[in-house]
Each structure stands twice: as C-alpha cells, then as structure tokens.
Design a protein around this motif. Structure first.
Motif, PDB file in Angstrom:
ATOM      1  N   GLY A  40       0.817  -1.206   0.000  1.00  0.00           N
ATOM      2  CA  GLY A  40       0.000   0.000   0.000  1.00  0.00           C
ATOM      3  C   GLY A  40       0.846   1.249   0.000  1.00  0.00           C
ATOM      4  O   GLY A  40       1.947   1.277  -0.539  1.00  0.00           O
ATOM      5  N   GLU A  41       0.323   2.290   0.668  1.00  0.00           N
ATOM      6  CA  GLU A  41       1.007   3.563   0.553  1.00  0.00           C
ATOM      7  C   GLU A  41       2.300   3.590   1.352  1.00  0.00           C
ATOM      8  O   GLU A  41       3.173   4.380   1.069  1.00  0.00           O
ATOM      9  N   TYR A  42       2.445   2.685   2.327  1.00  0.00           N
ATOM     10  CA  TYR A  42       3.688   2.693   3.097  1.00  0.00           C
ATOM     11  C   TYR A  42       4.866   2.278   2.237  1.00  0.00           C
ATOM     12  O   TYR A  42       6.003   2.674   2.472  1.00  0.00           O
ATOM     13  N   PHE A  43       4.588   1.484   1.186  1.00  0.00           N
ATOM     14  CA  PHE A  43       5.648   1.164   0.241  1.00  0.00           C
ATOM     15  C   PHE A  43       6.197   2.456  -0.360  1.00  0.00           C
ATOM     16  O   PHE A  43       7.408   2.661  -0.451  1.00  0.00           O
ATOM     17  N   TRP A  44       5.269   3.349  -0.755  1.00  0.00           N
ATOM     18  CA  TRP A  44       5.706   4.625  -1.351  1.00  0.00           C
ATOM     19  C   TRP A  44       6.426   5.493  -0.331  1.00  0.00           C
ATOM     20  O   TRP A  44       7.414   6.139  -0.652  1.00  0.00           O
ATOM     21  N   PHE A  45       5.917   5.492   0.901  1.00  0.00           N
ATOM     22  CA  PHE A  45       6.596   6.262   1.944  1.00  0.00           C
ATOM     23  C   PHE A  45       8.050   5.820   2.092  1.00  0.00           C
ATOM     24  O   PHE A  45       8.967   6.628   2.086  1.00  0.00           O
ATOM     25  N   TYR A  46       8.256   4.515   2.209  1.00  0.00           N
ATOM     26  CA  TYR A  46       9.623   4.040   2.415  1.00  0.00           C
ATOM     27  C   TYR A  46      10.476   4.296   1.193  1.00  0.00           C
ATOM     28  O   TYR A  46      11.666   4.610   1.298  1.00  0.00           O
ATOM     29  N   LEU A  47       9.856   4.203  -0.008  1.00  0.00           N
ATOM     30  CA  LEU A  47      10.617   4.463  -1.230  1.00  0.00           C
ATOM     31  C   LEU A  47      11.088   5.916  -1.270  1.00  0.00           C
ATOM     32  O   LEU A  47      12.218   6.214  -1.671  1.00  0.00           O
ATOM     33  N   LEU A  48      10.212   6.847  -0.850  1.00  0.00           N
ATOM     34  CA  LEU A  48      10.576   8.269  -0.863  1.00  0.00           C
ATOM     35  C   LEU A  48      11.658   8.577   0.167  1.00  0.00           C
ATOM     36  O   LEU A  48      12.474   9.469  -0.010  1.00  0.00           O
ATOM     37  N   LEU A  49      11.647   7.820   1.250  1.00  0.00           N
ATOM     38  CA  LEU A  49      12.607   8.067   2.331  1.00  0.00           C
ATOM     39  C   LEU A  49      13.973   7.460   2.017  1.00  0.00           C
ATOM     40  O   LEU A  49      15.000   7.899   2.531  1.00  0.00           O
ATOM     41  N   LEU A  50      13.946   6.418   1.150  1.00  0.00           N
ATOM     42  CA  LEU A  50      15.149   5.611   0.931  1.00  0.00           C
ATOM     43  C   LEU A  50      16.392   6.413   0.499  1.00  0.00           C
ATOM     44  O   LEU A  50      17.448   6.256   1.128  1.00  0.00           O
ATOM     45  N   PRO A  51      16.308   7.282  -0.551  1.00  0.00           N
ATOM     46  CA  PRO A  51      17.542   7.943  -1.000  1.00  0.00           C
ATOM     47  C   PRO A  51      18.222   8.725   0.120  1.00  0.00           C
ATOM     48  O   PRO A  51      19.447   8.650   0.282  1.00  0.00           O
ATOM     49  N   SER A  52      17.423   9.444   0.917  1.00  0.00           N
ATOM     50  CA  SER A  52      18.020  10.241   1.986  1.00  0.00           C
ATOM     51  C   SER A  52      18.678   9.357   3.037  1.00  0.00           C
ATOM     52  O   SER A  52      19.742   9.682   3.558  1.00  0.00           O
ATOM     53  N   VAL A  53      18.028   8.217   3.341  1.00  0.00           N
ATOM     54  CA  VAL A  53      18.612   7.314   4.331  1.00  0.00           C
ATOM     55  C   VAL A  53      19.911   6.726   3.797  1.00  0.00           C
ATOM     56  O   VAL A  53      20.905   6.615   4.524  1.00  0.00           O
ATOM     57  N   VAL A  54      19.941   6.392   2.492  1.00  0.00           N
ATOM     58  CA  VAL A  54      21.167   5.864   1.889  1.00  0.00           C
ATOM     59  C   VAL A  54      22.282   6.902   1.978  1.00  0.00           C
ATOM     60  O   VAL A  54      23.423   6.588   2.343  1.00  0.00           O
ATOM     61  N   ILE A  55      21.943   8.166   1.681  1.00  0.00           N
ATOM     62  CA  ILE A  55      22.957   9.223   1.756  1.00  0.00           C
ATOM     63  C   ILE A  55      23.455   9.374   3.189  1.00  0.00           C
ATOM     64  O   ILE A  55      24.659   9.449   3.438  1.00  0.00           O
ATOM     65  N   LEU A  56      22.515   9.382   4.155  1.00  0.00           N
ATOM     66  CA  LEU A  56      22.901   9.526   5.556  1.00  0.00           C
ATOM     67  C   LEU A  56      23.838   8.397   5.984  1.00  0.00           C
ATOM     68  O   LEU A  56      24.860   8.627   6.636  1.00  0.00           O
ATOM     69  N   LEU A  57      23.484   7.160   5.585  1.00  0.00           N
ATOM     70  CA  LEU A  57      24.307   6.016   5.960  1.00  0.00           C
ATOM     71  C   LEU A  57      25.663   6.061   5.256  1.00  0.00           C
ATOM     72  O   LEU A  57      26.716   5.948   5.878  1.00  0.00           O
ATOM     73  N   GLY A  58      25.622   6.258   3.932  1.00  0.00           N
ATOM     74  CA  GLY A  58      26.835   6.114   3.129  1.00  0.00           C
ATOM     75  C   GLY A  58      27.803   7.264   3.291  1.00  0.00           C
ATOM     76  O   GLY A  58      29.015   7.065   3.260  1.00  0.00           O
ATOM     77  N   VAL A  59      27.304   8.484   3.466  1.00  0.00           N
ATOM     78  CA  VAL A  59      28.190   9.633   3.442  1.00  0.00           C
ATOM     79  C   VAL A  59      28.417  10.223   4.835  1.00  0.00           C
ATOM     80  O   VAL A  59      29.303  11.032   5.027  1.00  0.00           O
ATOM     81  N   VAL A  60      27.628   9.805   5.824  1.00  0.00           N
ATOM     82  CA  VAL A  60      27.860  10.340   7.172  1.00  0.00           C
ATOM     83  C   VAL A  60      28.166   9.222   8.174  1.00  0.00           C
ATOM     84  O   VAL A  60      29.233   9.210   8.802  1.00  0.00           O
ATOM     85  N   ILE A  61      27.260   8.244   8.317  1.00  0.00           N
ATOM     86  CA  ILE A  61      27.414   7.277   9.408  1.00  0.00           C
ATOM     87  C   ILE A  61      28.568   6.316   9.154  1.00  0.00           C
ATOM     88  O   ILE A  61      29.422   6.119  10.029  1.00  0.00           O
ATOM     89  N   ILE A  62      28.629   5.736   7.952  1.00  0.00           N
ATOM     90  CA  ILE A  62      29.723   4.806   7.672  1.00  0.00           C
ATOM     91  C   ILE A  62      31.094   5.501   7.741  1.00  0.00           C
ATOM     92  O   ILE A  62      31.995   4.991   8.413  1.00  0.00           O
ATOM     93  N   PRO A  63      31.262   6.691   7.115  1.00  0.00           N
ATOM     94  CA  PRO A  63      32.551   7.378   7.280  1.00  0.00           C
ATOM     95  C   PRO A  63      32.894   7.675   8.742  1.00  0.00           C
ATOM     96  O   PRO A  63      34.054   7.532   9.147  1.00  0.00           O
ATOM     97  N   MET A  64      31.884   8.067   9.562  1.00  0.00           N
ATOM     98  CA  MET A  64      32.177   8.325  10.978  1.00  0.00           C
ATOM     99  C   MET A  64      32.661   7.059  11.665  1.00  0.00           C
ATOM    100  O   MET A  64      33.618   7.089  12.446  1.00  0.00           O
ATOM    101  N   LEU A  65      31.984   5.936  11.391  1.00  0.00           N
ATOM    102  CA  LEU A  65      32.402   4.679  12.014  1.00  0.00           C
ATOM    103  C   LEU A  65      33.792   4.278  11.531  1.00  0.00           C
ATOM    104  O   LEU A  65      34.609   3.765  12.297  1.00  0.00           O
ATOM    105  N   TYR A  66      34.057   4.548  10.248  1.00  0.00           N
ATOM    106  CA  TYR A  66      35.375   4.221   9.718  1.00  0.00           C
ATOM    107  C   TYR A  66      36.445   5.100  10.369  1.00  0.00           C
ATOM    108  O   TYR A  66      37.551   4.627  10.654  1.00  0.00           O
ATOM    109  N   ALA A  67      36.109   6.374  10.620  1.00  0.00           N
ATOM    110  CA  ALA A  67      37.044   7.254  11.323  1.00  0.00           C
ATOM    111  C   ALA A  67      37.330   6.700  12.713  1.00  0.00           C
ATOM    112  O   ALA A  67      38.467   6.710  13.179  1.00  0.00           O
ATOM    113  N   LEU A  68      36.275   6.182  13.371  1.00  0.00           N
ATOM    114  CA  LEU A  68      36.457   5.586  14.698  1.00  0.00           C
ATOM    115  C   LEU A  68      37.413   4.400  14.614  1.00  0.00           C
ATOM    116  O   LEU A  68      38.337   4.262  15.418  1.00  0.00           O
ATOM    117  N   LYS A  69      37.233   3.558  13.590  1.00  0.00           N
ATOM    118  CA  LYS A  69      38.090   2.383  13.420  1.00  0.00           C
ATOM    119  C   LYS A  69      39.550   2.823  13.200  1.00  0.00           C
ATOM    120  O   LYS A  69      40.466   2.292  13.837  1.00  0.00           O
TER     121      LYS A  69
END
Lengths: 331, 291
Positions: free
Chosen positions: A24-53
């Motif tokens: 239903g519509e939650y599929f669309w909600f998650y699809l719209l949210l996905l790119p931003s979450v990918v950017i947050l994970l890939g360009v902020v969270i993973i690099p921060m964790l890698y800096a910690l390592k």
C-alpha cells in the motif's frame, strides 16, 4: 484514522507488520525516504564509524598510481590517550572554544543591535537592509583573502595604512601573528592567553564576523517584524521602560529565531577551517586544522582520525542540546 | 515594526550615525576589493596605499578569459567556473528532490520514531566537514579506488549533497506540516493518488520553502573549499574557491589577481542574496519556527 490506531494496539506478528509496511502507501513512503537514508548512511554514518576504526589503530595509507591500501593495527585507545597527554591538543581545544564563544557572543550582542537599528524607520531603510546582507554572500575563501589584504602586516596592509595615516600607530602591526593581547597588563594578558586569545585569533574573528553578522542581524530582524506592535503599546501604557520591553517582550518572542541562528552558526563555526587555513596555514592550530595537519601533512591517520572523531562528538553533543530546545519549542 | 513615540533630534542623529557606521563596516571591505581588482600590481604594494584604482588596468579580469592554454590562469578559471556551476546546481537538485521527498514522509506518515529520524538528519548536518574529510579521503583512494572518483566533480557532488540534506529535510518538513491535511484528503477523495496529490497540490504550495532551501544549498555548495583541497587537487577538478586559493603564490601575493577572481566568484551568490534574500530569510524563519 481511529481504526488504524485500534488495529495497531493488537500488535500483529512481525511478518504481518513487515507485510503491512511494504504494501500500500507505506511502500511509497519508504521508497521516498530511501535515497536520503542511503545518503545519511553512506556519506555520514559509515565514514564516521570508519574514522572511529582508524582512530583506534596505528593507521597508515599508501597510495600508488591512484590505488591505495590502508594498514591498521589495533592499538585501542592509545591515540586518544596520547592526545589527552599532549598540551598542544588542549591548546587547540581552548582556541576552538574561544573562537566559538566570542563569535556567538558578538552575534548575540552586535547582531541583535544591528537588527534593532534596521527595525527603525529611517530614510533609505529598504536599500540599507539589502546592502547590509551582502557580505554574507561573499564566499569564505574570498572573505579570507580580502581580510588577508586588510590585515596584512606591511605598511600597505589596508588597516595599517589607515592607522598610519591617522598617526594612531608609528610602525605597522603584524595582525595575523599569534602574539598575546594587552601586553601592558600582565595578569589580563596571561589569563586571556590561557583562554586561547591572541592577536591573530581576534583578528580572524573580526574577519569572520564581517561575513556572518549580516545573516544573524537579518534573521533576528525577521523575528522582530513578527512581534505585534500592540504588545509594545500595551507595555507603554503600563509604563514599562525600553529595557524591560526588550527583555520581557522582544527577547522571548524572538527566541525561536535565535535558536535557528545558533544552529546555523554552530554548524559553520565548528567547520571554521577555511578562513584559518587560508590565512594562517598551520599557524593557528584549531582542532580542525590540527586534525587536517596530522592526517594530510604528517600522514598520521590514527591521531588525525582521533582528533576528527573528538570534533564530531563535540558537535553531536552541542547538536543534541540545540535540537532538544528546538523540539521543546515545536511540540 | 516597533511603534515608538517620536524621537527627538538627538535620537534621530544617533540613529543615522549608527546606520552610517553599519554601512561603512559593510561596504568599505567591498570597495577595497573592487578597487584592488582594478589596480596594477605595483598599486597594491606601495605605501601610502591609493584609495582609488591607480594605476588603473582591466588586465586582472581580462586574463581570466584570454590566452587559454593548458594550466594557464584562464584554463584554471574557466574549468573552476564550470565545475562550480555544475556541482552547485546538481547538488541543489539532488537535495531538493531527495530532501523534500523524505520531508514529506516525515511530515505525513505515521512511522514510529520519525522525530528521531528527522533529528538524526539534522544532527548529521551539524557534523563538521573536517571530521568527515579524513575517512572520505581514505575510503576514496583505497576501497573505492576502482570507481576512479578521486579528482572528479561527481565525488564532490555526492559529498556536498549530504552537507545540507538535513537542513532541507528540517525546513521542508516544517513547511509540509504547516499545510492542512484536508487539502490533500479532499484531492484524494476526488480520486487523486497520494503521489499526484503531493506533486500537484503540496509542492506548488511549498514553492517558497523549496526556493529558500534550494538557494541555501546552492550557496553552501558554491562556498566549499575543504573538499576540493583534499579530494580534487588536479586543475581540471578545481572549484572557484580553490582556484582563488591557488592564485596565492608561494612567493608573490598577486593581490590584484586574487581580488579580480574573488569579485567574479562573489557575483553569483551576491546576486542571489540581493534578489532572493527575502525568500531565504522567510524560508529559514518559517521552517525554524513552525517545524
């Protein structure tokens, strides 16, 4: 709406919940949210964790022909312990905090003052409001180069030229060197020095404020214009003084705007790298400069990452308080 | 507007004195930058400094556009201009599309922890670039080196996009929440899908917010210096701020050339602020106060 709320009380099984989430519509909600979450994970969270390592190891990077390899042997908190024992780190921390506190202090006093002036009626008010905003648009590097010319230590530096013509000084002042201020008053000079104050730091704060006071003033002005005039009339009828009108009416109502301003400015201040690096190179070691220098000049990626990670954690702590205040105002 | 009793003569004089002081503080450095960009080199290093553009020359501007050859000043300037325009525009578009999509979901959907997600995005924007630049560099040249992203504009666009995404989501979420839900629901009763209600009704009503966040993103991306410093050292990957920094020679400070480059780099953002400053301010205040 009510039906859904009742249904969710029943706590369906996990499979059902995932199915419902993806249909239903939650599929669309998650699809719209996905790119931003990918950017947050890939360009902020993973690099921060890698800096910690990297910061937890003795890390070196070798690059040959565009392809690099990274070697890291785990050393635990050794890099952090070494930083804590290094007086240079504490000096950098003090200078960073000094920069932050003085800048915010100036913005909350001079910035609000400028806004109050711009809020008065005077001839040419509209044009002045636009003109005052312009320095904010000047790119940081251009601002740095400009203030480098103004604060140049030779007699052809603009400020020196002006002061020499006025006979206020006899020899040119080298503004951008970290000499102590108020040398005539030893106790004041020492205590200010311990707090991270020096001539170059103060000169750079002035250059930085030239670019940033406008946005503070203009945003506070926008807040002032939202305060209904009747409040002031009522206060005057009650006989409230100008000062108590400011603290009882203006400041509380402009409060939310000030929160926005503080968030924007903290974002920029902890990023204050460009201006200092361009004007001073490694001469004024703020935390950001020191992290950059350790990693890219000394090739010490372990300590560099440790410093960078500490900066990130300080930023997150400040972010937490700001956001908490923000949501208290919203909810 | 604060209505105050009419000021006396001294009050008016004091007010105008403050206004003039403010204008002098604002405009004197700009005036100095402009005249320096129109001086020959000798005019920038002699005391007393001329307060007019003397000896006058257009050369500092002309050299940015003429005598084009590999690694000449004009080569670096024109490449930097192109890179800055492409990177800032692409970043703005990506931010507006992804950011407003996410903001819409976070404003309307009943997802648990959506406040926490919004906060995470906003907090990610409070992280200083310098805290991220070291892992960016290491990841780019080691694990991701097969993608050949080092020294490319594309890498800068990807990284810039993360820098203002949180702010875009925060401001746009405030905008969306300020629009009544009934508006969409009535459209959906009339048979529109949620996506078309979003595109046809919500987005047009949010134009001021989109304009504000878009311009803010553009200005942030235009201003960036540390990313090209670390990740784009080849002249073909310079952006404008890094180009101006590169004019700062090791032995000679050609202040007149630097000033000319600085004026050219400042023109687009200054025009944006002069003509659209109102939208930026109203977007920031509306987003900040309501959401």
């Amino acid at each position: 709406m009510a039906v859904e709320r009742v249904a969710s009380l029943g706590r369906p099984k996990l499979g059902h919940r995932i199915f419902r989430a993806l249909s239903g519509e939650y599929f669309w909600f998650y699809l719209l949210l996905l790119p931003s979450v990918v950017i947050l994970l890939g360009v902020v969270i993973i690099p921060m964790l890698y800096a910690l390592k990297m910061s937890l190891g003795n890390t070196s990077v070798v690059v040959i022909g565009g392809h690099g390899s990274v070697q890291s042997t785990f050393v635990g908190l050794a890099n952090y312990v070494a930083l804590m024992q290094n007086p240079a780190f504490w000096q950098a921390l003090r200078e960073t905090l000094y920069f932050w506190v003085v800048s915010i202090g100036l913005e909350l006093t001079v910035g609000i003052g400028m806004a109050l002036v711009l809020n008065q009626k005077f001839w040419g008010q509209k044009v002045v409001r636009v003109l005052v905003f312009i320095p904010w648009a000047v790119p940081t590097v251009v601002n740095a180069m400009l203030w480098g010319m103004i604060l140049n230590g030779n007699d052809y530096g603009v400020l020196n030229d002006l002061l020499l013509r006025l006979h206020w000084i006899r020899t040119p002042v080298v503004w951008l060197t970290p000499t102590p201020v108020f040398q005539g008053v030893p106790w004041l000079s020492h205590s200010l020095g311990a707090l991270g104050s020096n001539l170059a730091m103060n000169a750079i704060i002035v250059g930085d404020e030239w670019k940033t006071l406008p946005i503070v003033a203009i945003l506070v002005l926008a807040g002032l214009q939202m305060v209904p005039a009747e409040y002031y009339e009522a206060a005057r009828v009650e006989g409230a003084s100008w000062v108590s009108q400011f603290f009882r009416i203006t400041l509380p109502l402009v409060g939310p705007i000030l929160t926005v301003v503080l968030i924007l400015r903290t974002m920029q201040l902890l990023r204050a790298f460009t201006l200092v690096y361009t004007l001073e190179g490694y001469g004024l070691p703020l935390l950001s400069i020191s992290a950059y220098q350790q990693a890219f000049s000394f090739g010490a990626f372990g300590p560099g990452s440790a410093t960078a990670f500490i900066i990130g954690m300080i930023a997150l702590v400040i972010a937490y308080f700001y956001i908490k205040r923000l949501y208290r105002e919203v909810l | 507007m604060i209505a105050r009793p009419r000021r006396g003569r001294w009050g008016r004089l004091g007010l105008y004195a403050l206004v003039i002081l403010m204008l002098a503080w604002t405009l004197a450095p700009i005036y100095f930058l402009l005249i320096t960009s129109l001086k020959a080199y000798v005019g920038t290093i002699s005391f007393p400094l001329s307060w007019l553009p003397r000896p006058f020359t257009w050369h500092n501007y002309a050299m940015m556009f003429s005598q084009y050859s590999v690694n000449s000043v004009s080569y670096r300037f024109l490449h930097a201009l192109r890179n800055s325009l492409i990177a800032s525009t692409a970043t703005t578009l990506a931010n507006l599309i992804f950011g407003s999509a996410a903001a819409y979901v976070l404003a309307r959907a009943r997802i648990r922890g959506k406040n926490a997600i919004t906060m995470a995005f906003l907090a990610s924007n409070l992280l200083p670039t310098v805290a991220l630049i070291i892992p960016f560099y290491v990841l780019t040249v080691t694990y991701l080196s097969a993608l050949h992203l080092y020294d490319t504009n594309l890498l800068l666009i990807i990284l810039y996009t993360s820098f203002s995404l949180g702010l875009v989501i925060w401001i746009m979420r405030g905008y969306f929440e300020s629009l009544p839900v009934d508006l969409e629901e009535s459209a959906r009763v009339d048979g529109a899908t949620r996506i078309s209600a979003l595109l046809r009704i919500i987005m047009p009503l949010s134009t001021p917010g989109l304009l504000a966040t878009g311009l803010l993103t553009f200005l942030t991306a235009w201003d960036n210096f540390i990313l090209p410093l670390v990740l784009g050292p080849d002249p073909s990957a310079y952006n404008l701020p890094f180009f101006i920094y590169s004019l700062n020679g090791q032995y000679l400070h050609m202040n007149n050339q630097i000033a000319a480059g600085g004026v050219l780099a400042a023109v687009p953002p200054v025009l944006i602020v002069v003509f659209f400053g109102r939208y930026i301010v109203s977007g920031l205040t509306a987003g900040g106060v309501k959401g």
